[in-house]
Motif scaffolding. Structure first.
Motif, mmCIF file in Angstrom:
data_model
loop_
_atom_site.group_PDB
_atom_site.id
_atom_site.type_symbol
_atom_site.label_atom_id
_atom_site.label_comp_id
_atom_site.label_asym_id
_atom_site.label_seq_id
_atom_site.Cartn_x
_atom_site.Cartn_y
_atom_site.Cartn_z
ATOM 1 N N LEU A 1 -10.718 52.800 -10.596
ATOM 2 C CA LEU A 1 -11.132 51.415 -10.745
ATOM 3 C C LEU A 1 -11.979 51.291 -12.009
ATOM 4 O O LEU A 1 -13.124 51.739 -12.041
ATOM 5 N N PRO A 2 -11.421 50.699 -13.044
ATOM 6 C CA PRO A 2 -12.200 50.567 -14.280
ATOM 7 C C PRO A 2 -13.381 49.608 -14.113
ATOM 8 O O PRO A 2 -13.363 48.716 -13.269
ATOM 9 N N TYR B 1 -15.244 38.882 0.542
ATOM 10 C CA TYR B 1 -15.933 40.147 0.320
ATOM 11 C C TYR B 1 -15.369 40.845 -0.913
ATOM 12 O O TYR B 1 -14.215 40.636 -1.280
ATOM 13 N N PHE B 2 -16.200 41.671 -1.530
ATOM 14 C CA PHE B 2 -15.736 42.454 -2.669
ATOM 15 C C PHE B 2 -16.498 43.769 -2.725
ATOM 16 O O PHE B 2 -17.579 43.906 -2.151
ATOM 17 N N LEU B 3 -15.913 44.728 -3.386
ATOM 18 C CA LEU B 3 -16.546 46.016 -3.633
ATOM 19 C C LEU B 3 -17.260 45.916 -4.973
ATOM 20 O O LEU B 3 -16.675 45.504 -5.969
ATOM 21 N N CYS B 4 -18.510 46.287 -4.986
ATOM 22 C CA CYS B 4 -19.308 46.213 -6.208
ATOM 23 C C CYS B 4 -19.745 47.628 -6.585
ATOM 24 O O CYS B 4 -20.371 48.320 -5.783
ATOM 25 N N ILE B 5 -19.390 48.075 -7.775
ATOM 26 C CA ILE B 5 -19.714 49.416 -8.254
ATOM 27 C C ILE B 5 -20.527 49.277 -9.539
ATOM 28 O O ILE B 5 -20.081 48.653 -10.490
ATOM 29 N N GLU C 1 -19.938 47.772 -14.904
ATOM 30 C CA GLU C 1 -19.879 47.297 -13.523
ATOM 31 C C GLU C 1 -18.436 46.992 -13.147
ATOM 32 O O GLU C 1 -17.690 46.449 -13.947
ATOM 33 N N GLY C 2 -18.059 47.335 -11.939
ATOM 34 C CA GLY C 2 -16.730 47.011 -11.437
ATOM 35 C C GLY C 2 -16.851 46.161 -10.184
ATOM 36 O O GLY C 2 -17.616 46.490 -9.281
ATOM 37 N N ASN C 3 -16.151 45.053 -10.125
ATOM 38 C CA ASN C 3 -16.150 44.156 -8.969
ATOM 39 C C ASN C 3 -14.701 43.921 -8.566
ATOM 40 O O ASN C 3 -13.899 43.451 -9.376
ATOM 41 N N TYR C 4 -14.372 44.232 -7.331
ATOM 42 C CA TYR C 4 -12.991 44.146 -6.865
ATOM 43 C C TYR C 4 -12.929 43.371 -5.559
ATOM 44 O O TYR C 4 -13.558 43.760 -4.570
ATOM 45 N N TRP C 5 -12.167 42.274 -5.563
ATOM 46 C CA TRP C 5 -12.009 41.453 -4.364
ATOM 47 C C TRP C 5 -11.312 42.241 -3.262
ATOM 48 O O TRP C 5 -10.419 43.031 -3.519
#
Length: 96
Positions: free
Chosen positions: A36-37, A68-72, A53-57
């Motif tokens: 996940l870039p 919701y989303f994954l926040c890295i 930062e990576g944000n993925y729905w």
């Protein structure tokens, strides 16, 4: 070793040693690795935090206007169950 951006053998936040051959990439993907870039996110027409930062729905909504989303975050912080208004531009990746 707990790093989400790669396998940094130095343990530092300097990921210059994350160089992989095509064969190594294939082996990692075959074994289920997901990449996940750090694509940042979009607010209006502006891109924020690209490269850090990576944000993925996710497919899970919270009410009618949120999801919701994954926040890295660069370093080691991963927030798996954050939610925000769906109008904010976050990345989407099909992961099975």
């Amino acid at each position: 070793n707990g790093n989400y951006y790669g396998n940094s053998t130095s343990g530092a936040n300097n990921y210059a040693d994350n160089t992989y051959t095509p064969e190594e990439w294939t082996k990692m993907e075959t074994n289920g690795a997901v990449f996940l870039p750090a694509a940042g996110y979009r607010g209006g027409t502006t891109i924020y935090n690209m490269g850090t930062e990576g944000n993925y729905w996710s497919a899970t909504q919270k009410g009618a206007q949120y999801a919701y989303f994954l926040c890295i975050y660069k370093g080691s912080l991963i927030i798996p169950q954050e939610y925000y208004a769906r109008r904010l531009g976050k990345s989407v990746r099909l992961v099975r």
